[in-house]
Structures are given as structure tokens and as C-alpha cells.
Design a protein around this motif. Sequence first.
Motif, short mmCIF file in Angstrom:
data_model
loop_
_atom_site.label_atom_id
_atom_site.label_comp_id
_atom_site.label_asym_id
_atom_site.label_seq_id
_atom_site.Cartn_x
_atom_site.Cartn_y
_atom_site.Cartn_z
N GLU A 145 1.21 -1.07 0.65
CA GLU A 145 0.30 -0.10 0.01
C GLU A 145 0.88 1.08 -0.15
N VAL A 146 0.70 2.38 -1.31
CA VAL A 146 1.86 3.01 -1.10
C VAL A 146 0.44 4.71 -0.68
N VAL A 147 0.61 5.19 0.51
CA VAL A 147 0.21 6.38 0.81
C VAL A 147 1.36 7.50 0.85
N PHE A 148 0.27 8.49 0.79
CA PHE A 148 0.43 10.10 0.70
C PHE A 148 0.22 10.90 1.26
N THR A 149 0.75 11.85 1.99
CA THR A 149 -0.04 12.58 3.04
C THR A 149 0.29 14.25 2.46
N ILE A 150 -0.80 14.94 1.52
CA ILE A 150 -0.67 15.90 1.23
C ILE A 150 -1.16 16.89 1.26
N ARG A 151 -0.39 18.04 2.17
CA ARG A 151 -1.36 18.78 3.42
C ARG A 151 -1.53 20.98 2.16
N GLN A 152 -2.57 21.22 2.72
CA GLN A 152 -2.93 22.29 2.42
C GLN A 152 -2.25 23.61 2.67
N ILE A 153 -1.53 23.98 2.25
CA ILE A 153 0.02 25.05 2.28
C ILE A 153 -0.17 25.74 0.82
N GLU A 154 -0.68 26.47 0.63
CA GLU A 154 -1.24 27.58 0.20
C GLU A 154 -1.52 27.55 -1.36
N LEU A 155 -3.02 27.12 -0.53
CA LEU A 155 -3.49 26.31 -1.63
C LEU A 155 -5.28 26.93 -1.56
N THR A 156 -6.06 26.88 -2.37
CA THR A 156 -7.15 26.98 -2.25
C THR A 156 -7.76 25.54 -1.91
N ASP A 157 -8.57 26.16 -1.21
CA ASP A 157 -10.09 24.79 -1.32
C ASP A 157 -10.21 24.11 -2.31
N ASP A 158 -10.83 24.57 -3.64
CA ASP A 158 -10.60 23.54 -4.98
C ASP A 158 -9.08 23.68 -5.56
N ALA A 159 -8.10 23.96 -5.31
CA ALA A 159 -6.84 24.10 -5.67
C ALA A 159 -5.87 22.56 -4.48
N PHE A 160 -6.55 22.76 -3.22
CA PHE A 160 -6.68 21.23 -2.51
C PHE A 160 -7.09 19.78 -2.74
N ASP A 161 -8.43 20.60 -3.65
CA ASP A 161 -8.91 19.08 -4.15
C ASP A 161 -7.88 18.80 -5.39
N ARG A 162 -7.99 19.34 -6.34
CA ARG A 162 -7.51 19.50 -7.70
C ARG A 162 -6.12 18.75 -7.37
N ASP A 163 -5.18 19.31 -6.37
CA ASP A 163 -3.98 18.24 -6.39
C ASP A 163 -3.84 16.83 -5.58
N SER A 164 -5.30 16.75 -4.84
CA SER A 164 -5.19 15.58 -4.38
C SER A 164 -5.36 14.47 -5.44
N GLN A 165 -6.42 14.96 -6.40
CA GLN A 165 -7.10 14.21 -7.15
C GLN A 165 -5.79 13.88 -8.41
#
Length: 138
Positions: free
Chosen positions: A97-117
Motif C-alpha cells: 500500500e502506498v500512502v501519500f499525505t498532501i497538505r493544504q499549504i498555499e492552496l485554496t480549497d479548490d486547488a487542494f481538491d485538484r492537487d488531491s485528485q
Amino acid sequence: MSGVRSRHISCVIAASPEAVYEFASDPDNLPGWAAGLAQAEVVGDGEVFLVQSPMGQVTVRFVPRNEYGVLDHDVTLPSGTTVTNPLRVLAHPEGAEVVFTIRQIELTDDAFDRDSQLVEDDLDRLRALIEVMAGPGV
């Protein structure tokens, strides 16, 4: 509290954790699966690399190779901000299992969702590449 949100994105790969780590830890393989980070050949040596990313040129510093499946890396953005990206390869009953943690730094909510995708898409590409290389019955 700073209000920085984290999101953990994972995928299961039908291959050994060792095989997944070996492939994912090789910077030369990044453009093939980590389109959210590397869009061209990775240049550098040791633990520091210059990478052409969707955000522009970034510097990536990986933790030293290790036996624990840790692929954490710091990405210094064009703005000068450094973001630490925890990335782990774990044993799983069906392989790894590969687990990546993304953090919302310098990102709007929309950009955070886009980066997560984008991260989810990257992990799907990683799975597809490794499972094709591993072949059936792994």
C-alpha cells in the motif's frame, strides 16, 4: 492552530513492498508516474533534484534510501516555500500500500481538491506501471 489541512491518499499495488519501493524511489521513474511533480527528465544527484513540474521548476530533496519504505520528500516551490510530503510504502495483505499525505499549504480549497485528485491519479499510474512489470500472479 494554523488551519493547514492534511489528506491521506493511498492505493494498493499487487507487488511486494520492496518492488514498489525500488521503483518509486528511483528519480528516473518519476516522470512516468508522478505527473503532479515531474513532467520531464529529473536532473540532479544524490538526494537533491531539479524538476520541471506543473508549478514551474521545483527542487526536490528525498530522504536517504532506507529499509522502512519511507519516501518522504521536500519540494521547494517557485515561491520559495518548502512543502514536506510524507510518502510511505507499507506491507499489505494484497501486496503493498502506498500512502501519500498532501497538505493544504498555499492552496485554496479548490486547488487542494485538484492537487488531491492529481496525487490519486499519480498513484493509479504507479500501480499500473508496477503491476504490468510484475506480471500476473504476483
